[in-house]
Design a protein around this motif. Structure first.
Motif, PDB file in Angstrom:
ATOM      1  N   HIS A 258       0.791  -1.195   0.040  1.00  0.00           N
ATOM      2  CA  HIS A 258      -0.028   0.058  -0.050  1.00  0.00           C
ATOM      3  C   HIS A 258       1.022   1.277  -0.037  1.00  0.00           C
ATOM      4  N   LYS A 259       1.909   1.198   0.963  1.00  0.00           N
ATOM      5  CA  LYS A 259       2.622   2.431   0.930  1.00  0.00           C
ATOM      6  C   LYS A 259       3.339   2.634  -0.432  1.00  0.00           C
ATOM      7  N   ALA A 260       3.771   1.544  -0.943  1.00  0.00           N
ATOM      8  CA  ALA A 260       4.687   1.613  -2.269  1.00  0.00           C
ATOM      9  C   ALA A 260       3.933   2.013  -3.410  1.00  0.00           C
ATOM     10  N   ARG A 261       2.650   1.645  -3.407  1.00  0.00           N
ATOM     11  CA  ARG A 261       1.802   2.334  -4.260  1.00  0.00           C
ATOM     12  C   ARG A 261       1.694   3.718  -4.237  1.00  0.00           C
ATOM     13  N   LEU A 262       1.037   4.149  -3.101  1.00  0.00           N
ATOM     14  CA  LEU A 262       0.895   5.647  -3.039  1.00  0.00           C
ATOM     15  C   LEU A 262       2.032   6.475  -3.090  1.00  0.00           C
ATOM     16  N   GLU A 263       3.298   6.139  -2.494  1.00  0.00           N
ATOM     17  CA  GLU A 263       4.318   6.754  -2.745  1.00  0.00           C
ATOM     18  C   GLU A 263       4.727   6.899  -4.052  1.00  0.00           C
ATOM     19  N   SER A 264       5.009   5.965  -4.781  1.00  0.00           N
ATOM     20  CA  SER A 264       5.174   6.044  -6.133  1.00  0.00           C
ATOM     21  C   SER A 264       4.372   7.063  -6.783  1.00  0.00           C
ATOM     22  N   ILE A 265       3.066   6.893  -6.838  1.00  0.00           N
ATOM     23  CA  ILE A 265       2.334   7.958  -7.263  1.00  0.00           C
ATOM     24  C   ILE A 265       2.589   9.398  -7.037  1.00  0.00           C
ATOM     25  N   ARG A 266       2.883   9.442  -5.763  1.00  0.00           N
ATOM     26  CA  ARG A 266       3.180  10.652  -5.335  1.00  0.00           C
ATOM     27  C   ARG A 266       4.511  11.370  -6.052  1.00  0.00           C
ATOM     28  N   HIS A 267       5.450  10.360  -6.187  1.00  0.00           N
ATOM     29  CA  HIS A 267       6.594  11.034  -6.667  1.00  0.00           C
ATOM     30  C   HIS A 267       6.641  11.511  -8.213  1.00  0.00           C
TER      31      HIS A 267
ATOM     32  N   ILE B 238      10.264   5.846   2.129  1.00  0.00           N
ATOM     33  CA  ILE B 238       9.661   4.979   1.514  1.00  0.00           C
ATOM     34  C   ILE B 238      10.270   5.154   0.037  1.00  0.00           C
ATOM     35  N   VAL B 239      10.323   6.184  -0.545  1.00  0.00           N
ATOM     36  CA  VAL B 239      10.874   6.601  -1.760  1.00  0.00           C
ATOM     37  C   VAL B 239      12.091   7.566  -1.737  1.00  0.00           C
ATOM     38  N   THR B 240      13.043   7.070  -2.377  1.00  0.00           N
ATOM     39  CA  THR B 240      14.403   8.018  -2.338  1.00  0.00           C
ATOM     40  C   THR B 240      15.032   7.583  -3.556  1.00  0.00           C
ATOM     41  N   ARG B 241      15.969   8.588  -3.848  1.00  0.00           N
ATOM     42  CA  ARG B 241      16.817   8.843  -4.941  1.00  0.00           C
ATOM     43  C   ARG B 241      18.083   7.754  -4.613  1.00  0.00           C
ATOM     44  N   PHE B 242      18.551   7.233  -5.595  1.00  0.00           N
ATOM     45  CA  PHE B 242      19.617   5.891  -5.657  1.00  0.00           C
ATOM     46  C   PHE B 242      20.887   6.982  -5.094  1.00  0.00           C
ATOM     47  N   HIS B 243      21.547   6.358  -3.700  1.00  0.00           N
ATOM     48  CA  HIS B 243      22.778   6.898  -3.381  1.00  0.00           C
ATOM     49  C   HIS B 243      23.683   5.582  -2.975  1.00  0.00           C
TER      50      HIS B 243
ATOM     51  N   LEU C  28       6.573  16.369 -11.852  1.00  0.00           N
ATOM     52  CA  LEU C  28       6.045  17.030 -13.193  1.00  0.00           C
ATOM     53  C   LEU C  28       5.354  18.216 -12.797  1.00  0.00           C
ATOM     54  N   PRO C  29       5.239  19.426 -13.568  1.00  0.00           N
ATOM     55  CA  PRO C  29       4.437  20.432 -13.298  1.00  0.00           C
ATOM     56  C   PRO C  29       3.272  20.599 -14.098  1.00  0.00           C
ATOM     57  N   TYR C  30       2.146  19.670 -13.536  1.00  0.00           N
ATOM     58  CA  TYR C  30       1.033  19.685 -14.545  1.00  0.00           C
ATOM     59  C   TYR C  30       0.224  20.780 -13.993  1.00  0.00           C
ATOM     60  N   GLU C  31      -0.853  20.992 -14.718  1.00  0.00           N
ATOM     61  CA  GLU C  31      -1.871  22.042 -14.272  1.00  0.00           C
ATOM     62  C   GLU C  31      -2.680  21.557 -13.102  1.00  0.00           C
ATOM     63  N   GLY C  32      -3.075  22.590 -12.240  1.00  0.00           N
ATOM     64  CA  GLY C  32      -3.945  21.873 -11.173  1.00  0.00           C
ATOM     65  C   GLY C  32      -3.268  21.705 -10.111  1.00  0.00           C
ATOM     66  N   LYS C  33      -1.926  21.544 -10.057  1.00  0.00           N
ATOM     67  CA  LYS C  33      -0.891  20.811  -8.928  1.00  0.00           C
ATOM     68  C   LYS C  33      -1.263  21.442  -7.722  1.00  0.00           C
ATOM     69  N   GLU C  34      -1.606  22.878  -7.652  1.00  0.00           N
ATOM     70  CA  GLU C  34      -1.647  23.495  -6.508  1.00  0.00           C
ATOM     71  C   GLU C  34      -2.782  23.481  -5.777  1.00  0.00           C
ATOM     72  N   ASN C  35      -3.684  22.778  -6.612  1.00  0.00           N
ATOM     73  CA  ASN C  35      -5.187  22.833  -5.935  1.00  0.00           C
ATOM     74  C   ASN C  35      -5.338  21.168  -5.494  1.00  0.00           C
ATOM     75  N   ALA C  36      -4.461  20.551  -5.355  1.00  0.00           N
ATOM     76  CA  ALA C  36      -4.646  19.047  -4.833  1.00  0.00           C
ATOM     77  C   ALA C  36      -4.938  19.132  -3.506  1.00  0.00           C
ATOM     78  N   ARG C  37      -5.875  17.988  -3.227  1.00  0.00           N
ATOM     79  CA  ARG C  37      -6.493  17.909  -1.851  1.00  0.00           C
ATOM     80  C   ARG C  37      -5.794  16.944  -1.318  1.00  0.00           C
ATOM     81  N   VAL C  38      -4.724  16.485  -1.569  1.00  0.00           N
ATOM     82  CA  VAL C  38      -4.147  15.189  -0.903  1.00  0.00           C
ATOM     83  C   VAL C  38      -2.676  15.639  -1.084  1.00  0.00           C
ATOM     84  N   ARG C  39      -1.814  15.178  -0.098  1.00  0.00           N
ATOM     85  CA  ARG C  39      -0.460  15.389  -0.113  1.00  0.00           C
ATOM     86  C   ARG C  39       0.307  14.573  -1.404  1.00  0.00           C
ATOM     87  N   ILE C  40       1.102  15.546  -2.056  1.00  0.00           N
ATOM     88  CA  ILE C  40       1.811  14.950  -3.273  1.00  0.00           C
ATOM     89  C   ILE C  40       3.263  14.759  -3.095  1.00  0.00           C
ATOM     90  N   THR C  41       3.811  15.142  -1.802  1.00  0.00           N
ATOM     91  CA  THR C  41       5.095  15.155  -1.796  1.00  0.00           C
ATOM     92  C   THR C  41       5.526  13.469  -1.071  1.00  0.00           C
TER      93      THR C  41
END
Length: 398
Positions: free
Chosen positions: A354-363, A386-391, A368-381
């Motif tokens: 569950h967490k993997a699905r939600l966080e990958s969608i958030r990433h 769970i999700v991190t850039r490879f190091h 991506l700078p899509y239109e209407g992003k600022e009006n999202a009613r859910v956390r998108i960060t």
């Protein structure tokens, strides 16, 4: 006139002169020979002519036995069995495991019984008139309230994120963007399930899922990237790769599906190939779903006993546990040579689906700078745990 002679077979009347004695004579003859029917008197027959034997009446046919009830057909038998084995449709839970029908499925191939799942019937719910009553009902049915609440929160959050994905797709179509999202990872890491949550409510005319089978004889003689190049997104389209050209980086060398020279050539060409796509305007997002060895084994066992998931098991999966260290070796080599600034690897800790699905969608929504992003009613960060850039210094599950 000649005088009539009496018939020898007919009885002599008591009073020949009285006509009323004839019925009496007939009744007397019937009493003497009750089993035979007297032959009728013939006017021209002689006295020596014997009486014609009476015909025995045919025996009466035996009464047919009471009609048996009509044997039910296969449809009626199946319907009766299903009505006993299955609960009413209105009380089935959303994620009910497959039912075991021993009368329909041979015992030799029947799957083991799944763990019992508590059911709430419509009659149970009609008796509830207050929140306290609902809690008492759930406790009596031994329902795990924490699991129910967590699943409800997951579904609500997933729906809100899918609304944002619809906005993202509309932006891709309007701006003629080309987006390729690659899902890689070990077997049973949850790649396919995550792709289904991504695409569940997207417009299929502007989206594709690519899961190529093993190459044909013709494709083996081509440039390795050629069959993947044909699947790249067109303008205004999103393409989800359920495994990609990175098969040659991990799966093929581990299972000896390619030789050493083919592997080294691929590792040299893949950064250049992706850089050309980047310069041409293709957005590439590369996910690696990371799970532990114990979690992979548990999911393999779940697929083995679940007839609805057995198709997911392949001969390659059977060797995944034994070759765990080989997969780890080639995975680390892949990260070190193909992780670039224009095409980085994103690691998803996928032990919790569950967490993997939600966080990958958030990433995806976050970068991506899509239109209407600022009006999202859910956390998108995305959650960095769970999700991190490879190091190279980061510790991964696998």
């Amino acid at each position: 006139m000649s005088q009539r002679k009496p018939n020898a077979s007919s009885p002599r009347p008591a009073h020949s002169g009285n006509g009323a004695s004839r019925p009496v004579a007939r009744r007397t003859a019937a009493l003497r020979a009750p089993a035979q029917k007297a032959a009728p008197a013939s006017r021209t027959a002689s006295a020596a002519t014997p009486a014609r034997p009476a015909k025995t009446p045919p025996a009466k046919k035996a009464a047919p036995p009471p009609a048996e009830s009509k044997r039910p057909g296969k449809k009626h038998i199946t319907r009766a069995l299903l009505s006993e084995a299955l609960p009413p449709l209105d009380v089935l839970p959303d994620a009910q495991p497959p039912f075991h029908l021993p009368t329909l499925v041979p015992q030799a191939v029947a799957p083991p019984h799944p763990a019992p799942v508590p059911w709430l019937s419509s009659a149970d719910l009609q008796k509830v008139s207050s929140p306290e009553g609902l809690l008492r009902l759930l406790k009596n049915k031994e329902v795990d309230l924490d699991a129910v609440m967590e699943n409800m929160r997951y579904e609500a959050e997933l729906e809100s994120l899918q609304v944002e994905l619809v906005k993202l797709q509309r932006w891709v179509q309007k701006q003629n963007k080309r987006l390729a999202i690659i899902f890689e990872g070990r077997d049973a890491a949850g790649k396919g399930g995550t792709i289904r949550r991504f695409t569940e409510h997207l417009n299929p005319r502007a989206m594709r899922v690519v899961a190529l089978p093993k190459p044909t004889d013709l494709e083996r003689g081509q440039w390795y990237f050629q069959r993947y190049s044909r699947q790249l997104p067109n303008a205004g389209e999103i393409v989800f790769f359920d495994r990609s050209w990175y098969n040659r980086a991990v799966v093929e060398p581990v299972n000896s599906f390619c030789n050493k020279s083919q592997y080294e050539r691929f590792m040299q060409q893949v950064p250049e190939f992706e850089h050309m796509l980047y310069e041409d305007g293709v957005h590439i997002i590369k996910f690696w779903f990371s799970i532990s060895k114990e979690e992979q084994l548990r999911r393999f066992e779940s697929r083995r006993i679940n007839p609805l998931k057995q198709w997911k098991l392949s001969p390659v999966d059977l060797h995944a546990q034994a070759r765990w260290q080989d997969y780890t070796k080639y995975k680390e080599l892949m990260f070190s040579k193909t992780h670039t600034s224009f095409s980085p690897w994103i690691i998803v800790r996928a032990n919790d689906k569950h967490k993997a699905r939600l966080e990958s969608i958030r990433h995806v929504l976050n970068i991506l700078p899509y239109e209407g992003k600022e009006n999202a009613r859910v956390r998108i960060t995305p959650d960095p745990n769970i999700v991190t850039r490879f190091h190279r210094e980061s510790v991964n599950l696998d």
